[in-house]
Write a protein that holds these residues in place. Structure first.
Motif, short mmCIF file in Angstrom:
data_model
loop_
_atom_site.label_atom_id
_atom_site.label_comp_id
_atom_site.label_asym_id
_atom_site.label_seq_id
_atom_site.Cartn_x
_atom_site.Cartn_y
_atom_site.Cartn_z
N TRP A 165 -6.16 7.97 -16.17
CA TRP A 165 -4.86 7.30 -16.26
C TRP A 165 -3.96 7.79 -15.13
N LEU A 166 -3.18 6.88 -14.58
CA LEU A 166 -2.13 7.21 -13.61
C LEU A 166 -0.80 6.83 -14.22
N GLY A 167 0.06 7.81 -14.38
CA GLY A 167 1.41 7.52 -14.85
C GLY A 167 2.28 7.14 -13.67
N VAL A 168 2.87 5.96 -13.73
CA VAL A 168 3.76 5.52 -12.65
C VAL A 168 5.08 5.07 -13.26
N GLU A 169 6.13 5.20 -12.47
CA GLU A 169 7.47 4.88 -12.95
C GLU A 169 7.66 3.37 -13.17
N HIS A 170 7.10 2.56 -12.27
CA HIS A 170 7.24 1.11 -12.35
C HIS A 170 5.85 0.46 -12.34
N PRO A 171 5.18 0.44 -13.49
CA PRO A 171 3.81 -0.10 -13.52
C PRO A 171 3.71 -1.56 -13.11
N GLU A 172 4.78 -2.30 -13.27
CA GLU A 172 4.76 -3.72 -12.88
C GLU A 172 4.60 -3.92 -11.38
N GLN A 173 4.82 -2.86 -10.59
CA GLN A 173 4.69 -2.95 -9.14
C GLN A 173 3.26 -2.65 -8.64
N VAL A 174 2.40 -2.20 -9.54
CA VAL A 174 1.04 -1.82 -9.13
C VAL A 174 0.27 -3.07 -8.71
N ASP A 175 -0.28 -3.00 -7.49
CA ASP A 175 -1.08 -4.10 -6.95
C ASP A 175 -2.57 -3.73 -6.90
N ALA A 176 -2.86 -2.42 -6.80
CA ALA A 176 -4.25 -1.96 -6.70
C ALA A 176 -4.33 -0.47 -6.98
N VAL A 177 -5.54 -0.02 -7.26
CA VAL A 177 -5.83 1.41 -7.32
C VAL A 177 -6.82 1.66 -6.19
N LEU A 178 -6.46 2.58 -5.29
CA LEU A 178 -7.28 2.88 -4.12
C LEU A 178 -7.75 4.34 -4.18
N LEU A 179 -8.88 4.58 -3.54
CA LEU A 179 -9.42 5.92 -3.42
C LEU A 179 -9.32 6.38 -1.97
N ILE A 180 -9.03 7.64 -1.78
CA ILE A 180 -8.98 8.22 -0.44
C ILE A 180 -10.30 8.97 -0.25
N PRO A 181 -11.02 8.73 0.85
CA PRO A 181 -12.38 9.23 0.98
C PRO A 181 -12.56 10.73 1.16
N ASN A 182 -11.51 11.48 1.43
CA ASN A 182 -11.64 12.92 1.70
C ASN A 182 -12.01 13.69 0.43
N ASP A 183 -13.07 14.49 0.54
CA ASP A 183 -13.51 15.31 -0.59
C ASP A 183 -12.45 16.36 -0.90
N GLN A 184 -12.00 16.38 -2.14
CA GLN A 184 -10.97 17.33 -2.59
C GLN A 184 -11.56 18.42 -3.48
N SER A 185 -12.90 18.48 -3.58
CA SER A 185 -13.51 19.40 -4.53
C SER A 185 -13.43 20.87 -4.12
N TYR A 186 -13.26 21.13 -2.83
CA TYR A 186 -13.18 22.53 -2.41
C TYR A 186 -12.04 22.68 -1.41
N ASN A 187 -11.10 23.51 -1.75
CA ASN A 187 -9.99 23.81 -0.86
C ASN A 187 -9.90 25.33 -0.78
N ARG A 226 0.82 -1.22 0.00
CA ARG A 226 0.00 0.00 0.00
C ARG A 226 0.86 1.27 0.00
N VAL A 227 2.02 1.21 -0.61
CA VAL A 227 2.88 2.38 -0.80
C VAL A 227 2.50 3.00 -2.14
N THR A 228 2.28 4.32 -2.13
CA THR A 228 1.81 4.99 -3.35
C THR A 228 2.91 5.05 -4.41
N LEU A 229 2.49 4.74 -5.62
CA LEU A 229 3.37 4.81 -6.78
C LEU A 229 3.02 6.03 -7.64
N GLY A 230 1.83 6.55 -7.42
CA GLY A 230 1.35 7.73 -8.14
C GLY A 230 -0.09 8.01 -7.76
#
Length: 175
Positions: free
Chosen positions: A127-149, A101-105
């Motif tokens: 699309w997510l550009g990552v340096e080592h795509p072969e290491q990707v195990d999952a795509v996860l979402l973070i629940p915090n709303d980012q629509s307004y900062n 669960r270490v972020t790659l991008g």
């Protein structure tokens, strides 16, 4: 001897300086705590309260991006927002992670991107550009709303401050 005008203007200048100092004392920025990432999350506001919207990763795969196939495989993922408004809904961070669960991008995806094809109008893709795509195990979402900062104190002392969403994770952050 000082002219009378100096004595008349001096109190006004002190009041302006004093008011400016007071307004900066009242401005504080705080950052919401990052929620637990998952394949399916309940989107929350900056105070951790649910917005009534669920975001989910529908699927993902490694493949060359059609506009830059020479870059090799990238992470192509589909996502879905249930309960979101087409025009003013939330946004969440999507992250490609390895098996630890270490972020790659990461990048932010908005519910407004999810009003796509007629066969499933609540889904979108990105699309997510990552340096080592072969290491990707999952795509996860973070629940915090980012629509307004909102504006920060550093940018606008008078109207800034308050609770802000957490920063998008950096490459190498653990989720």
């Amino acid at each position: 001897m000082l002219p009378v005008r100096v004595f008349a203007v001096a109190p006004l200048a002190l009041v302006v300086v004093a008011l400016a100092g007071c307004s900066s004392l009242g401005c504080t920025d705080t950052t919401a705590e990052r929620g637990k990432a998952g394949v399916r999350v309940q989107v929350v506001n900056t105070h951790g309260q649910p917005l009534g919207v669920t975001a989910a990763v529908v699927d993902w795969r490694l493949e060359p991006h059609p506009q830059v196939p020479s870059d090799g495989d990238q992470v192509h993922f589909r996502f879905r927002f249930d309960g979101a408004d087409e025009y003013s809904g939330p946004a969440v961070d999507a992250c490609a992670v390895d098996e630890e669960r270490v972020t790659l991008g990461c990048q932010t995806v908005s519910s407004s991107q999810a009003f796509g094809p007629a066969d499933d109008p609540l889904t979108g893709d990105d699309w997510l550009g990552v340096e080592h795509p072969e290491q990707v195990d999952a795509v996860l979402l973070i629940p915090n709303d980012q629509s307004y900062n909102g504006r920060t104190c550093a940018v606008d002392v008078k109207d800034g401050g308050g609770m802000h969403p957490p920063e998008t994770p950096d490459k190498g952050d653990q989720l």
